[in-house]
Design a protein around this motif. Structure first.
Motif, PDB file in Angstrom:
ATOM      1  N   MET A 125       0.856  -1.187   0.000  1.00 41.15           N
ATOM      2  CA  MET A 125       0.000   0.000   0.000  1.00 41.15           C
ATOM      3  C   MET A 125       0.887   1.231   0.000  1.00 41.15           C
ATOM      4  O   MET A 125       1.978   1.223   0.573  1.00 41.15           O
ATOM      5  N   ILE A 126       0.381   2.280  -0.624  1.00 43.19           N
ATOM      6  CA  ILE A 126       0.993   3.594  -0.484  1.00 43.19           C
ATOM      7  C   ILE A 126      -0.148   4.581  -0.309  1.00 43.19           C
ATOM      8  O   ILE A 126      -1.143   4.530  -1.039  1.00 43.19           O
ATOM      9  N   GLY A 127      -0.046   5.413   0.700  1.00 47.68           N
ATOM     10  CA  GLY A 127      -1.104   6.372   0.985  1.00 47.68           C
ATOM     11  C   GLY A 127      -0.543   7.761   1.176  1.00 47.68           C
ATOM     12  O   GLY A 127       0.482   7.944   1.824  1.00 47.68           O
ATOM     13  N   VAL A 128      -1.249   8.732   0.597  1.00 50.24           N
ATOM     14  CA  VAL A 128      -0.887  10.141   0.735  1.00 50.24           C
ATOM     15  C   VAL A 128      -2.081  10.850   1.371  1.00 50.24           C
ATOM     16  O   VAL A 128      -3.232  10.631   0.963  1.00 50.24           O
ATOM     17  N   ALA A 129      -1.815  11.685   2.360  1.00 50.45           N
ATOM     18  CA  ALA A 129      -2.890  12.429   3.021  1.00 50.45           C
ATOM     19  C   ALA A 129      -3.722  13.148   1.964  1.00 50.45           C
ATOM     20  O   ALA A 129      -3.161  13.727   1.017  1.00 50.45           O
ATOM     21  N   PRO A 130      -5.039  13.104   2.064  1.00 54.34           N
ATOM     22  CA  PRO A 130      -5.903  13.659   1.003  1.00 54.34           C
ATOM     23  C   PRO A 130      -5.562  15.095   0.616  1.00 54.34           C
ATOM     24  O   PRO A 130      -5.573  15.436  -0.575  1.00 54.34           O
TER      25      PRO A 130
END
Length: 199
Positions: A125-130
């Motif tokens: 997974m890779i997530g960036v703050a909205p």
């Protein structure tokens, strides 16, 4: 882009889960696993926590220094580890939301499409703050690991959960594998593979 990246540890767990929870709250696959906004708000972080715990135990987590983006990585060997008899998808479902069969179902579907027989680095997974999406932070976070893969002659693998993310990964050298994964009565996911790139 000059961004500072650090390796996350157990002390960063809540930060990691928080970024993933926010980044994937409106993701099509999260919406399929947890249908309904209120239900998702209550249960989603539990699944992000399970993913984070598994990665902290067996992989590694990279974070931007300002905690605006995180990436969960696993190095997968040529041959899978011997299974100790535990039914991991069922255990995750039991721990996160026992009445939600889709937690177990998606884990089994993804296991079924994950490539076997060749060592690779898996971007789980890779997530960036909205509020920071669209700034190139995901690319900046992935670049050092992909560079290491290139130097080592090691392929990489991931599953894109949206058409937008698929486009990003294609720009980074990933290609869609044979068949997309159509979730039952749900969105499409794209298993993607990246051969090491020549410098």
């Amino acid at each position: 882009m000059g961004v500072g990246i650090r390796r996350g540890g157990v002390g960063d767990r809540e930060r990691i889960v928080g970024v993933l929870d926010r980044a994937f709250m409106d993701d099509p696959v999260s919406g399929w696993v947890f249908p309904g906004v209120e239900y998702r708000r209550v249960r989603h972080s539990g699944l992000m926590g399970a993913f984070t715990d598994a990665t902290l135990a067996d992989g590694y987590v990279d974070l931007l220094e300002d905690d605006s983006a995180v990436a969960l990585w696993m190095d997968v060997p040529d041959e899978p580890h011997a299974d100790d008899g535990e039914d991991v998808p069922a255990l995750v479902r039991e721990a996160v939301d026992p009445d939600n069969a889709r937690i177990e179902e998606i884990a089994r579907l993804l296991d079924g499409v994950h490539p076997q027989g060749r060592a690779h680095t898996y971007l789980w997974m890779i997530g960036v703050a909205p509020e920071r999406q669209g700034e190139g932070l995901g690319t900046a976070l992935m670049a050092p690991v992909l560079d290491r893969c290139d130097r080592a002659g090691r392929p990489a693998y991931l599953e894109a959960s949206s058409a937008r993310s698929r486009g990003l990964y294609e720009r980074l050298g990933f290609t869609v594998m044979d068949h997309p994964l159509q979730l039952p009565d749900g969105p499409t996911m794209w298993p993607m593979w990246r051969e090491p790139q020549a410098g």
